[in-house]
Motif scaffolding. Structure first.
Motif, PDB file in Angstrom:
ATOM      1  N   TYR A  34      -3.598 -11.439 -27.090  1.00 43.54           N
ATOM      2  CA  TYR A  34      -2.549 -10.429 -27.549  1.00 43.54           C
ATOM      3  C   TYR A  34      -1.350 -10.436 -26.633  1.00 43.54           C
ATOM      4  CZ  TYR A  34      -6.463  -8.742 -30.240  1.00 43.54           C
ATOM      5  OH  TYR A  34      -7.443  -8.656 -30.939  1.00 43.54           O
ATOM      6  N   GLN A  35      -0.335  -9.894 -26.929  1.00 39.86           N
ATOM      7  CA  GLN A  35       0.863  -9.784 -25.985  1.00 39.86           C
ATOM      8  C   GLN A  35       1.465  -8.399 -26.163  1.00 39.86           C
ATOM      9  OE1 GLN A  35       3.410 -12.996 -27.828  1.00 39.86           O
ATOM     10  NE2 GLN A  35       2.990 -14.093 -25.882  1.00 39.86           N
ATOM     11  N   ASN A  36       1.253  -7.795 -24.918  1.00 38.44           N
ATOM     12  CA  ASN A  36       1.489  -6.360 -24.709  1.00 38.44           C
ATOM     13  C   ASN A  36       2.704  -6.005 -23.884  1.00 38.44           C
ATOM     14  OD1 ASN A  36      -1.617  -6.737 -24.553  1.00 38.44           O
ATOM     15  ND2 ASN A  36      -1.083  -4.848 -26.040  1.00 38.44           N
ATOM     16  N   PRO A  37       3.373  -4.791 -24.131  1.00 29.14           N
ATOM     17  CA  PRO A  37       4.409  -4.189 -23.264  1.00 29.14           C
ATOM     18  C   PRO A  37       4.270  -4.510 -21.715  1.00 29.14           C
ATOM     19  CG  PRO A  37       3.742  -2.812 -25.130  1.00 29.14           C
ATOM     20  CD  PRO A  37       2.965  -3.704 -25.094  1.00 29.14           C
ATOM     21  N   LYS A  38       5.393  -4.581 -21.069  1.00 25.43           N
ATOM     22  CA  LYS A  38       5.242  -4.515 -19.459  1.00 25.43           C
ATOM     23  C   LYS A  38       5.756  -3.449 -18.789  1.00 25.43           C
ATOM     24  CE  LYS A  38       4.700  -9.487 -18.800  1.00 25.43           C
ATOM     25  NZ  LYS A  38       4.552  -9.854 -20.203  1.00 25.43           N
ATOM     26  N   LEU A  39       5.277  -2.813 -17.789  1.00 25.71           N
ATOM     27  CA  LEU A  39       5.434  -1.718 -17.015  1.00 25.71           C
ATOM     28  C   LEU A  39       6.471  -2.238 -15.913  1.00 25.71           C
ATOM     29  CD1 LEU A  39       2.352   0.401 -16.911  1.00 25.71           C
ATOM     30  CD2 LEU A  39       4.627   1.383 -17.639  1.00 25.71           C
ATOM     31  N   VAL A  40       7.548  -1.668 -15.680  1.00 29.33           N
ATOM     32  CA  VAL A  40       8.385  -1.753 -14.748  1.00 29.33           C
ATOM     33  C   VAL A  40       8.549  -0.491 -13.936  1.00 29.33           C
ATOM     34  CG1 VAL A  40      10.987  -2.321 -13.964  1.00 29.33           C
ATOM     35  CG2 VAL A  40       9.899  -3.662 -15.837  1.00 29.33           C
TER      36      VAL A  40
END
Ligand SMILES: [Zn+2]
Ligand SMILES: [Zn+2]
Lengths: 181, 181
Positions: A34-40
């Motif tokens: 799975y590829q998931n959004p990243k938090l900045v």
């Protein structure tokens, strides 16, 4: 993603059973990657005279542009810890993290940007490895044309306007891709 | 992670130059494979009579326990879109997503859980593939002992208490690992 991180075999793009999206699936061990959004996550560090701490970026993207201290959240930390750590790493500055102020959805890059209000605890700061320069800016000194990111410019504009009104409000904002020049 | 997803060679654990953490680094092509926290996003769907929609889980973890519709955020969507999508997938229910209500840091699993207040638009819902049953619960009907997750129980307790007060408040909460039994 071209190879399986579990067994090293090539991956293929297909829809796993019971799923409704195309995923990277291992051709040998069937692991779904799975590829998931990243938090900045970052901070808006305010000194007691009202000036805000900005960093001049020493890295790409946006080398040579000004930004608030922020970066990718790491495993094993809270968002407030991430905001304080980024401020320490990029500006060698100590902050007390206060309310979450801005929440940006950048769906086109699968990023979520979070910026916290923060109180700068001392002015013994200096550039970290990813910064060329770190300094305090009064509102009229902000280099609006040389800001690294839209989220940072948007947050600072909102911050100064709301500070004048004497009331900060948390806000979730969806950004669309930038217009081509 | 044992193998490089770019070239298939074995990875090793080491501290890349200019970094201050141990990462998975490819032994052949030197790609650094970062691992980052994941966002779990969901909704608190309220029907016009005040009842809340819960789903009985048909999957592990916590098969057979009740939960609010929620799941991993996908690339290319906003958090509100993720909350609406999960509600549609797990309960075949349509919602209007309103304010962000709860923000949980679960640093011990590197998860961030977000739950939105939501208005259920109709009661033509039914179990999705990941649910055994979907139904509306009044506060006194909530199966508190059979809740799937601490974040869901905590959010619902806070939600009912604040609804009685007539005022909902956004809150960021840090959870520690659960106590062993
Ligand atoms: Zn594999
Ligand atoms: Zn490699």
């Amino acid at each position: 993603m071209k190879f399986c991180s579990e067994c090293g075999a090539p991956t293929e793009l297909r829809q796993p059973q019971g799923d409704n999206r195309i995923r990277h699936v291992c051709s040998a061990c069937s692991t779904v990657h799975y590829q998931n959004p990243k938090l900045v996550v970052g901070a808006i560090p305010e000194w007691e005279d009202g000036r805000i701490l900005l960093c001049l970026r020493a890295i790409e993207p946006r080398y040579g542009y000004w930004t608030l201290p922020a970066g990718f959240m790491e495993n094993g930390e809270t968002v407030a810890e991430a905001a304080a750590r980024e401020t320490l790493e990029e500006a060698n500055a100590r902050v007390e993290i206060n309310e979450l102020y801005s929440f940006y959805n950048l769906a086109f890059t699968s990023h979520v940007h979070l910026l916290f209000r923060a109180r700068l605890l001392d002015i013994d700061f200096s550039p970290g490895e990813e910064s060329l320069e770190v300094r305090l800016f009064a509102e009229h000194e902000i280099p609006w044309e040389d800001m690294a990111f839209r989220t940072v410019r948007h947050t600072l504009q909102r911050y100064f306007a709301e500070r004048k009104q004497g009331k900060f409000s948390f806000s979730i904002i969806d950004f669309l891709p930038p217009e081509p020049h």
